[in-house]
Design an enzyme around this catalytic site. Structure first.
Site, PDB file in Angstrom:
ATOM      1  N   CYS A  41     -12.096  45.794   8.727  1.00 42.99           N
ATOM      2  CA  CYS A  41     -11.152  45.042   7.901  1.00 42.99           C
ATOM      3  C   CYS A  41     -11.800  43.855   7.181  1.00 42.99           C
ATOM      4  O   CYS A  41     -11.516  43.609   6.018  1.00 42.99           O
ATOM      5  CB  CYS A  41      -9.992  44.555   8.764  1.00 42.99           C
ATOM      6  SG  CYS A  41      -9.638  45.583  10.195  1.00 42.99           S
ATOM      7  N   CYS A  87      -6.275  48.057   6.552  1.00 41.17           N
ATOM      8  CA  CYS A  87      -5.541  49.326   6.673  1.00 41.17           C
ATOM      9  C   CYS A  87      -4.818  49.620   5.359  1.00 41.17           C
ATOM     10  O   CYS A  87      -4.176  48.746   4.775  1.00 41.17           O
ATOM     11  CB  CYS A  87      -4.587  49.260   7.847  1.00 41.17           C
ATOM     12  SG  CYS A  87      -5.474  49.142   9.418  1.00 41.17           S
ATOM     13  N   SER A 121       3.209  47.651  15.065  1.00 44.47           N
ATOM     14  CA  SER A 121       2.200  47.690  14.019  1.00 44.47           C
ATOM     15  C   SER A 121       2.901  47.932  12.683  1.00 44.47           C
ATOM     16  O   SER A 121       3.984  48.528  12.638  1.00 44.47           O
ATOM     17  CB  SER A 121       1.252  48.844  14.308  1.00 44.47           C
ATOM     18  OG  SER A 121       0.579  49.226  13.133  1.00 44.47           O
TER      19      SER A 121
HETATM   20 FE1  FES Z   1      -7.408  45.170  10.561  1.00 44.88          FE
HETATM   21 FE2  FES Z   1      -5.418  46.982  10.073  1.00 44.88          FE
HETATM   22  S1  FES Z   1      -6.226  45.472   8.769  1.00 44.88           S
HETATM   23  S2  FES Z   1      -6.457  46.558  11.950  1.00 44.88           S
END
Ligand code: FES
Length: 549
Positions: free
Chosen positions: A43, A188, A465
């Site tokens: 990330c 993500c 999440s």
């Molecule tokens: Fe780091 Fe999803 S942006 S785990």
């Protein structure tokens, strides 16, 4: 007086000379560049390179940069207890770290480079505390992966666990997907928590529109980072401090952005925390009211459609979202943006790609209803968050199946002991009780993968999440560890979730609840001494943002 000219600061000069500074460097404004680089996650992997480009921009604009970095924790790499307990805790540690460095060095201005989920609110929280002219650089999304002819993201990976459990995928296919789901650096790749919060930074006015949208590995990112260094110097000249940028109107616009882009429920926690740091009053119910009025106008996974963050950038980006929201009168225009533009100018600057299918109008949205709803009722007197995910309103009434541990719940799902109609109650996972309010990703992914996403409800004092979807209710407050009603639920109790009425009820007579309350005992938590113990002792309710200050 600058360090170069203060006779008593000769010791400080000696350390600066040791780092190659000239006296001229010491006389210039010093801009702190906080990156949240760690080599432990994709990330934030680009942050050191971005920091170097920001530093170039600062120098070119007449300042002297001073770089430092913090820790960061990725939820995908730390899913196993106790790793997952550290993620929300890291938000506080990152905010404290940046604040400490800011206070230690007395920077004239600051740039914070953020990416992975918690790093974005953490950076903003620190800036609100320090209140020096500041800019946020969101490092950008990961590209989607390609697998079997379609775009895939980390969401597909989690859901594939459930598909393997019911035999729709075998282990070799799961492993093959794992090799393709995440092709390189970046956050993500759809509207999960990180990209949601990247948008929040834009709409709060702290990050220049158009920069955060650029994917992490796109060529354009480095030039944009250099420009961020220049903007920091401009912000210094204009005295654009967070206290002038983070206003109630800016906060309102940020909430609108979460609703309109089908954002993550974690944004509720983070918006409450940011508001608190900025000295703004924000009740959790106000977020629910905005989400009730604002439809989802971006077709992004997981709530609005099947597009990824890359698609949004190619379509015209967040600036195009500003244009649509302004056209519908949903944004408050009396706000300060860190690059000096107005929202109307941002909208005018938006480059809409002809024929794009990612950003719709408010009149003809992807989903008529926002991403989330705030519920209250006998099970959550202080509120909780329903991840509506753009679905129609629903009423779910069913028997409780109670778990005091995520692992037991995961095993029950994979053994087929959870059936349509059930309401899974997963408790002692709140901010203090977890501790750390871990994400229930290992629960929601398999539920969806087994085809139970819309027939089973999940209620927890933990959180979700941004990847999660289904009939999921989190952030239940008061949490079980503090004796909230969720601690009193027993197997077979009826629970009713009504999204239209914004209620969540535990259908048990009050006299019976009183008896249970009298015999309830707080469970012992096996927490080693150290940061989690400190966190348990200081963290507040999820309904107030789960802050420790
Ligand atoms: Fe780091 Fe999803 S942006 S785990």
């Amino acid at each position: 007086m600058s360090i170069a000219d203060d006779p008593d600061r000769a010791p400080a000069r000696s350390h600066l000379y040791a780092m190659g500074w000239s006296e001229e460097d010491m006389r210039r404004p010093v801009v702190g560049i906080a990156s949240t680089w760690t080599g432990t996650m994709p990330c934030n992997l680009t942050h050191r390179e971005l920091a170097a480009h920001v530093a170039e921009g600062v120098r070119a604009a007449g300042g002297t940069p001073m770089e430092f970095n913090t820790i960061a924790v990725s939820d995908n790499l730390t899913m196993h207890t106790p790793g997952m307990r550290t993620s929300l805790v890291s938000r506080e540690v990152i905010a404290d770290s940046i604040e400490l460095m800011g206070r230690a060095h007395g920077f004239d201005a600051l740039v914070v480079i953020v990416g992975c989920d918690k790093t974005v609110p953490a950076g903003i929280m620190a800036l609100a505390r320090l209140d020096v002219p500041s800019v946020v650089l969101y490092s950008g999304t990961m590209m989607p992966g390609r697998w079997r002819g379609r775009d895939v993201t980390i969401q597909d990976m989690w859901e594939a666990l459930g598909e393997r459990a019911v035999g729709r995928l075998d282990q070799a296919e799961l492993d093959d997907l794992a090799r393709h789901a995440c092709p390189g650096a970046g956050t993500c790749a759809a509207q999960y928590t990180a990209n949601t919060m990247g948008g929040v930074a834009d709409f709060l006015g702290l990050a220049p529109f158009g920069v955060g949208d650029i994917p992490a590995v796109a060529e354009e990112k480095n030039a944009a980072a250099r420009r961020i260094g220049e903007i920091a110097m401009e912000a210094l000249a204009r005295d654009a401090r967070p206290s002038r940028v983070l206003t109630e109107d800016a906060l309102h616009n940020a909430i609108v952005s979460v609703a309109a882009m089908g954002g993550s429920t974690n944004a509720v926690l983070h918006l409450l925390a940011i508001a608190r740091e900025a000295g703004l009053s924000l009740r959790i119910d106000e977020i629910g009211e905005v989400c009730r009025q604002v439809p989802i106008i971006t077709g992004l996974k997981p709530s609005g459609g099947e597009h990824t963050a890359l698609d949004l950038w190619r379509a015209g980006g967040t600036s195009l979202v500003v244009r649509r929201l302004l056209e519908a009168g949903l944004l408050r225009e009396n706000v300060t943006l860190v690059d000096g533009r107005t929202l109307a100018e941002v909208a005018a600057d938006a480059q809409e790609t002809p024929g794009q299918q990612v950003v719709a109008s408010v009149a003809e949205p992807f989903k008529p209803r926002g991403a989330l709803a705030i519920l209250r009722g006998s099970l959550a007197p202080d509120g909780c968050v329903l991840k509506l995910g753009g679905k129609d309103d629903f009423r779910h009434e069913g028997p409780a199946k109670v778990f005091d541990s995520e692992k037991d719940c995961y095993v029950a799902i994979q053994d087929g002991r959870i059936v349509p109609g059930d309401v899974i109650v997963l408790r002692y996972e709140g901010p203090a009780g977890g501790p750390g309010m871990q994400e229930m990703l290992s629960i929601t992914g398999p539920l969806v993968g087994r085809g139970l996403g819309s027939s089973v409800a999940l209620v927890t004092d933990g959180r979700f999440s941004g990847v999660s979807h289904g009939r999921v209710v989190g952030h239940v407050a008061p949490e079980a560890y503090h004796g909230g009603p969720i601690a009193l639920v027993r197997d077979g109790d009826t629970i009713v979730i009504d999204s239209a009425a914004a209620t969540i009820e535990l259908v048990v007579p009050e006299e019976e609840l009183e008896l249970r309350r009298a015999s309830w005992q707080r469970p012992e938590r096996e927490v080693e001494r150290g940061v989690l113990t400190k966190y348990m002792a200081t963290v507040g309710s999820a309904s107030d943002g789960a802050v420790t200050a």
